[in-house]
Design a protein around this motif. Structure first.
Motif, PDB file in Angstrom:
ATOM      1  N   ALA A 276      -4.495   1.365   9.692  1.00  0.00           N
ATOM      2  CA  ALA A 276      -5.376   0.398   9.032  1.00  0.00           C
ATOM      3  C   ALA A 276      -4.677  -0.369   7.907  1.00  0.00           C
ATOM      4  CB  ALA A 276      -6.608   1.111   8.483  1.00  0.00           C
ATOM      5  N   TYR A 277      -3.770   0.301   7.184  1.00  0.00           N
ATOM      6  CA  TYR A 277      -3.233  -0.322   5.953  1.00  0.00           C
ATOM      7  C   TYR A 277      -1.752  -0.716   6.028  1.00  0.00           C
ATOM      8  CZ  TYR A 277      -7.550   1.123   3.642  1.00  0.00           C
ATOM      9  OH  TYR A 277      -8.863   1.285   3.291  1.00  0.00           O
ATOM     10  N   HIS A 278      -1.041  -0.307   7.076  1.00  0.00           N
ATOM     11  CA  HIS A 278       0.402  -0.613   7.189  1.00  0.00           C
ATOM     12  C   HIS A 278       1.130  -0.317   5.873  1.00  0.00           C
ATOM     13  CE1 HIS A 278      -0.669  -2.448  10.950  1.00  0.00           C
ATOM     14  NE2 HIS A 278      -1.595  -3.152  10.317  1.00  0.00           N
ATOM     15  N   PRO A 279       1.080   0.940   5.399  1.00  0.00           N
ATOM     16  CA  PRO A 279       1.646   1.261   4.081  1.00  0.00           C
ATOM     17  C   PRO A 279       3.174   1.160   4.059  1.00  0.00           C
ATOM     18  CG  PRO A 279       1.124   3.268   5.270  1.00  0.00           C
ATOM     19  CD  PRO A 279       0.579   2.136   6.094  1.00  0.00           C
ATOM     20  N   ARG A 280       3.715   0.984   2.856  1.00  0.00           N
ATOM     21  CA  ARG A 280       5.173   1.003   2.668  1.00  0.00           C
ATOM     22  C   ARG A 280       5.658   2.411   2.349  1.00  0.00           C
ATOM     23  NH1 ARG A 280       7.512  -4.181   2.137  1.00  0.00           N
ATOM     24  NH2 ARG A 280       9.472  -3.037   2.044  1.00  0.00           N
ATOM     25  N   MET A 281       4.727   3.273   1.925  1.00  0.00           N
ATOM     26  CA  MET A 281       5.152   4.618   1.527  1.00  0.00           C
ATOM     27  C   MET A 281       3.986   5.590   1.662  1.00  0.00           C
ATOM     28  SD  MET A 281       6.439   5.976  -2.198  1.00  0.00           S
ATOM     29  CE  MET A 281       7.801   4.928  -2.539  1.00  0.00           C
TER      30      MET A 281
ATOM     31  N   LYS B 200      -0.925  -0.851  -4.234  1.00  0.00           N
ATOM     32  CA  LYS B 200      -2.336  -0.512  -3.975  1.00  0.00           C
ATOM     33  C   LYS B 200      -2.330   0.946  -3.485  1.00  0.00           C
ATOM     34  CE  LYS B 200      -5.460  -1.802  -0.229  1.00  0.00           C
ATOM     35  NZ  LYS B 200      -6.811  -2.034  -0.463  1.00  0.00           N
ATOM     36  N   LEU B 201      -3.055   1.807  -4.203  1.00  0.00           N
ATOM     37  CA  LEU B 201      -3.060   3.232  -3.839  1.00  0.00           C
ATOM     38  C   LEU B 201      -4.255   3.529  -2.944  1.00  0.00           C
ATOM     39  CD1 LEU B 201      -1.097   3.115  -6.219  1.00  0.00           C
ATOM     40  CD2 LEU B 201      -2.067   5.258  -7.014  1.00  0.00           C
ATOM     41  N   VAL B 202      -3.999   4.050  -1.765  1.00  0.00           N
ATOM     42  CA  VAL B 202      -5.096   4.384  -0.855  1.00  0.00           C
ATOM     43  C   VAL B 202      -5.095   5.903  -0.642  1.00  0.00           C
ATOM     44  CG1 VAL B 202      -6.010   4.111   1.481  1.00  0.00           C
ATOM     45  CG2 VAL B 202      -5.022   2.137   0.289  1.00  0.00           C
ATOM     46  N   PRO B 203      -6.206   6.568  -1.034  1.00  0.00           N
ATOM     47  CA  PRO B 203      -6.250   8.023  -0.894  1.00  0.00           C
ATOM     48  C   PRO B 203      -6.474   8.459   0.553  1.00  0.00           C
ATOM     49  CG  PRO B 203      -8.272   7.200  -1.929  1.00  0.00           C
ATOM     50  CD  PRO B 203      -7.370   6.015  -1.741  1.00  0.00           C
ATOM     51  N   VAL B 204      -5.780   9.515   0.950  1.00  0.00           N
ATOM     52  CA  VAL B 204      -5.954  10.115   2.272  1.00  0.00           C
ATOM     53  C   VAL B 204      -6.770  11.393   2.060  1.00  0.00           C
ATOM     54  CG1 VAL B 204      -4.723  11.196   4.199  1.00  0.00           C
ATOM     55  CG2 VAL B 204      -3.736   9.205   3.041  1.00  0.00           C
ATOM     56  N   ASN B 205      -7.772  11.625   2.943  1.00  0.00           N
ATOM     57  CA  ASN B 205      -8.587  12.832   2.806  1.00  0.00           C
ATOM     58  C   ASN B 205      -7.679  14.054   2.711  1.00  0.00           C
ATOM     59  OD1 ASN B 205     -10.753  11.177   3.155  1.00  0.00           O
ATOM     60  ND2 ASN B 205     -11.133  11.762   5.296  1.00  0.00           N
ATOM     61  N   SER B 206      -7.980  14.929   1.758  1.00  0.00           N
ATOM     62  CA  SER B 206      -7.124  16.092   1.537  1.00  0.00           C
ATOM     63  C   SER B 206      -8.006  17.318   1.360  1.00  0.00           C
ATOM     64  CB  SER B 206      -6.283  15.876   0.279  1.00  0.00           C
ATOM     65  OG  SER B 206      -5.558  14.660   0.367  1.00  0.00           O
ATOM     66  N   ASP B 207      -7.503  18.463   1.826  1.00  0.00           N
ATOM     67  CA  ASP B 207      -8.269  19.710   1.685  1.00  0.00           C
ATOM     68  C   ASP B 207      -7.335  20.822   1.203  1.00  0.00           C
ATOM     69  OD1 ASP B 207      -6.783  20.483   3.889  1.00  0.00           O
ATOM     70  OD2 ASP B 207      -8.362  19.978   5.334  1.00  0.00           O
ATOM     71  N   GLY B 208      -7.727  22.061   1.412  1.00  0.00           N
ATOM     72  CA  GLY B 208      -6.947  23.197   0.920  1.00  0.00           C
ATOM     73  C   GLY B 208      -5.568  23.300   1.547  1.00  0.00           C
ATOM     74  N   GLU B 209      -5.343  22.553   2.645  1.00  0.00           N
ATOM     75  CA  GLU B 209      -4.012  22.537   3.275  1.00  0.00           C
ATOM     76  C   GLU B 209      -3.335  21.181   3.122  1.00  0.00           C
ATOM     77  OE1 GLU B 209      -2.578  24.235   6.919  1.00  0.00           O
ATOM     78  OE2 GLU B 209      -4.531  25.139   7.225  1.00  0.00           O
ATOM     79  N   GLY B 210      -3.709  20.453   2.097  1.00  0.00           N
ATOM     80  CA  GLY B 210      -3.053  19.171   1.821  1.00  0.00           C
ATOM     81  C   GLY B 210      -3.660  18.015   2.585  1.00  0.00           C
ATOM     82  N   MET B 211      -2.810  17.022   2.871  1.00  0.00           N
ATOM     83  CA  MET B 211      -3.280  15.791   3.533  1.00  0.00           C
ATOM     84  C   MET B 211      -3.786  16.053   4.939  1.00  0.00           C
ATOM     85  SD  MET B 211      -0.774  12.544   3.229  1.00  0.00           S
ATOM     86  CE  MET B 211      -0.613  11.694   1.664  1.00  0.00           C
ATOM     87  N   ASP B 212      -4.941  15.486   5.253  1.00  0.00           N
ATOM     88  CA  ASP B 212      -5.466  15.546   6.624  1.00  0.00           C
ATOM     89  C   ASP B 212      -4.668  14.531   7.454  1.00  0.00           C
ATOM     90  OD1 ASP B 212      -6.824  14.794   8.915  1.00  0.00           O
ATOM     91  OD2 ASP B 212      -8.814  14.952   8.007  1.00  0.00           O
TER      92      ASP B 212
ATOM     93  N   THR C 196       0.825  -1.209   0.000  1.00  0.00           N
ATOM     94  CA  THR C 196       0.000   0.000   0.000  1.00  0.00           C
ATOM     95  C   THR C 196       0.860   1.260   0.000  1.00  0.00           C
ATOM     96  OG1 THR C 196      -1.831  -1.064   1.136  1.00  0.00           O
ATOM     97  CG2 THR C 196      -1.677   1.320   1.382  1.00  0.00           C
ATOM     98  N   ILE C 197       0.436   2.231  -0.821  1.00  0.00           N
ATOM     99  CA  ILE C 197       1.014   3.580  -0.779  1.00  0.00           C
ATOM    100  C   ILE C 197      -0.133   4.534  -0.462  1.00  0.00           C
ATOM    101  CG2 ILE C 197       2.252   5.374  -2.049  1.00  0.00           C
ATOM    102  CD1 ILE C 197       3.424   3.207  -3.850  1.00  0.00           C
ATOM    103  N   LEU C 198       0.045   5.363   0.562  1.00  0.00           N
ATOM    104  CA  LEU C 198      -0.967   6.374   0.888  1.00  0.00           C
ATOM    105  C   LEU C 198      -0.666   7.633   0.078  1.00  0.00           C
ATOM    106  CD1 LEU C 198      -1.239   6.023   4.792  1.00  0.00           C
ATOM    107  CD2 LEU C 198      -2.591   4.882   3.011  1.00  0.00           C
ATOM    108  N   VAL C 199      -1.683   8.163  -0.576  1.00  0.00           N
ATOM    109  CA  VAL C 199      -1.485   9.315  -1.477  1.00  0.00           C
ATOM    110  C   VAL C 199      -2.537  10.390  -1.203  1.00  0.00           C
ATOM    111  CG1 VAL C 199      -0.514   7.861  -3.324  1.00  0.00           C
ATOM    112  CG2 VAL C 199      -2.963   8.360  -3.322  1.00  0.00           C
TER     113      VAL C 199
END
Ligand SMILES: Cc1ncc(COP(=O)(O)O)c(C=O)c1O
Length: 394
Positions: free
Chosen positions: A164-169, A142-154, A121-124
């Motif tokens: 939850a996903y134990h990402p590698r990146m 596997k690309l998992v999106p992270v909620n993002s707003d006007g200030e970038g990643m939440d 998993t990569i969080l993007v």
């Protein structure tokens, strides 16, 4: 046997060509106003200085430049990079190494080679840069999106998804993001560096637009808060010198950097020595900073013209208000589809990129990305009015 039956590698399953590259084919039409690419303006390409520098470096060091070189980089460029990028991006050069790359596109691929097994998993960010999504998909991540707003990643959602996903990146474009133009806030930068260390996840900080700031205060990089070596900084000279030269760099702690060097040996042996030498000379002669200063005014005018036009458009429901970079991201009323409307816009000689391509899970059909660096202010006014007409007719 028919060549149509050729069996392609599974890594291509579900991977199509870049949407932007497909749209580029439409842009050859005479008179087209393109808000589709991400190219620097022609005025921002230092061709005359580079013509002179190319001749001079070849005269001075031609036999070495025209020979094979070390994967680790052309020594004068490495020296220039350490001297420039260290203080400029807040990278601790005693704890990190730098590796010249063939654009930061290659930097991402080397990092993926070093870290990603199929299914990892990569969080993007959501949305994020489609070019690097394509690279990640070719590595079967596997690309998992992270909620993002006007200030970038939440960063609360980021922490939830790390658990939850134990990402590698974690992949982020913190400054004047592509496609939104938004910038990651200071506290979030610190928190991402802290989360990377706490959970042991590599952060790929992709910052090619860092220096294209037209308003507001410069923010420190995530890498500058990285004490333990979990953040990799991907730099590029594409947006501030030339994308055609294909010169970028990667800064990382020595163990990870070594894996990237091995991956690069197998990829292209080394980045072209001539363009490394030209970049080195451009930096050591002190030309880079004044060049960047000289291009900001034009880009600011182009961005402000586009924002001004957007503020008048009745068909546009919302849009980002960046402080720099090359892009603005906008949305139409729900129910309108930017992909379906694109051929009608192209018929009127104006083009953009539908926003859906930047979302890892698709959807968001009413969004679109606008680039303001390739059109003159006058063309921007005309093009935005043509877009308004196109959308209004829908
Ligand atoms: C966020 C981002 N990363 C990387 C790149 C690619 O840069 P390079 O030309 O250095 O490969 C781009 C180019 O558009 C970009 O927008």
């Amino acid at each position: 046997m028919n060549v149509k039956d050729i069996r392609f590698a599974e890594r291509f399953d579900g991977v199509t060509g870049s949407a932007i590259r497909e749209i580029f084919k439409l842009l050859a039409k005479p008179g087209m106003i393109s808000f589709a690419g991400g190219n620097p303006s022609e005025a921002a390409l230092p061709d005359e200085d580079m013509a002179q520098i190319a001749a001079e470096v070849l005269k001075k060091d031609g036999k070495r430049i025209l020979q094979y070189g070390a994967t680790e980089g052309y020594p004068p460029f490495l020296e220039a990079l350490r001297g420039y990028a260290g203080p400029h991006f807040g990278i601790d050069m005693s704890a990190n190494g730098v590796l010249p790359t063939t654009g930061s596109t290659q930097g991402m691929q080397l990092l993926l080679s070093a870290l990603i097994n199929p299914g990892d998993t990569i969080l993007v960010e959501d949305p994020t840069f489609l070019g690097n999504m394509q690279s990640m998909r070719l590595f079967r991540a596997k690309l998992v999106p992270v909620n993002s707003d006007g200030e970038g990643m939440d960063t609360d959602d980021l922490e939830r998804k790390i658990r939850a996903y134990h990402p590698r990146m974690i992949y982020t474009i913190p400054t004047f993001q592509n496609p939104t133009g938004c910038t990651l806030g200071l506290e979030r930068r610190k928190r991402i560096a802290a989360l990377a260390e706490e959970y042991g996840v590599v952060v790929a900080e992709d910052d090619p637009y860092h220096d294209l700031r037209y308003a507001g205060q410069e923010l420190p990089t995530i890498k500058s808060f990285d004490k333990a070596g979990w953040v990799v900084f991907l730099g590029s000279f594409s947006k501030v010198i030339s994308p055609g030269m294909r010169v970028g760099f990667l800064a990382a702690e020595p163990g990870l950097l070594r894996k990237c060097v091995i991956a690069k040996q197998a990829s292209d042996l080394h980045t072209a020595l001539l363009t490394q030498a030209m970049c080195a000379e451009y930096i050591t002669r002190g030309l880079l900073d004044p060049h960047i200063q000289s291009i900001l005014g034009g880009y600011a005018e182009q961005m402000n013209t586009m924002l001004d036009e957007l503020s008048r458009m009745k068909t546009v429901r919302s849009y980002t208000k960046p402080e720099g970079g090359l892009f603005i991201f906008a949305s139409l009323d729900e129910g309108l589809n930017a992909t379906q409307l694109l051929p009608r816009a192209v018929e009127k000689n104006v083009a953009y990129v539908p926003g859906t391509h930047f979302y890892p899970d698709g959807g968001h059909e009413n969004t679109f990305r606008l680039n303001f660096s390739k059109a003159s202010p006058e063309e921007i006014r005309r093009g935005m009015r043509l877009l308004d007409e196109t959308f209004a007719q829908a």
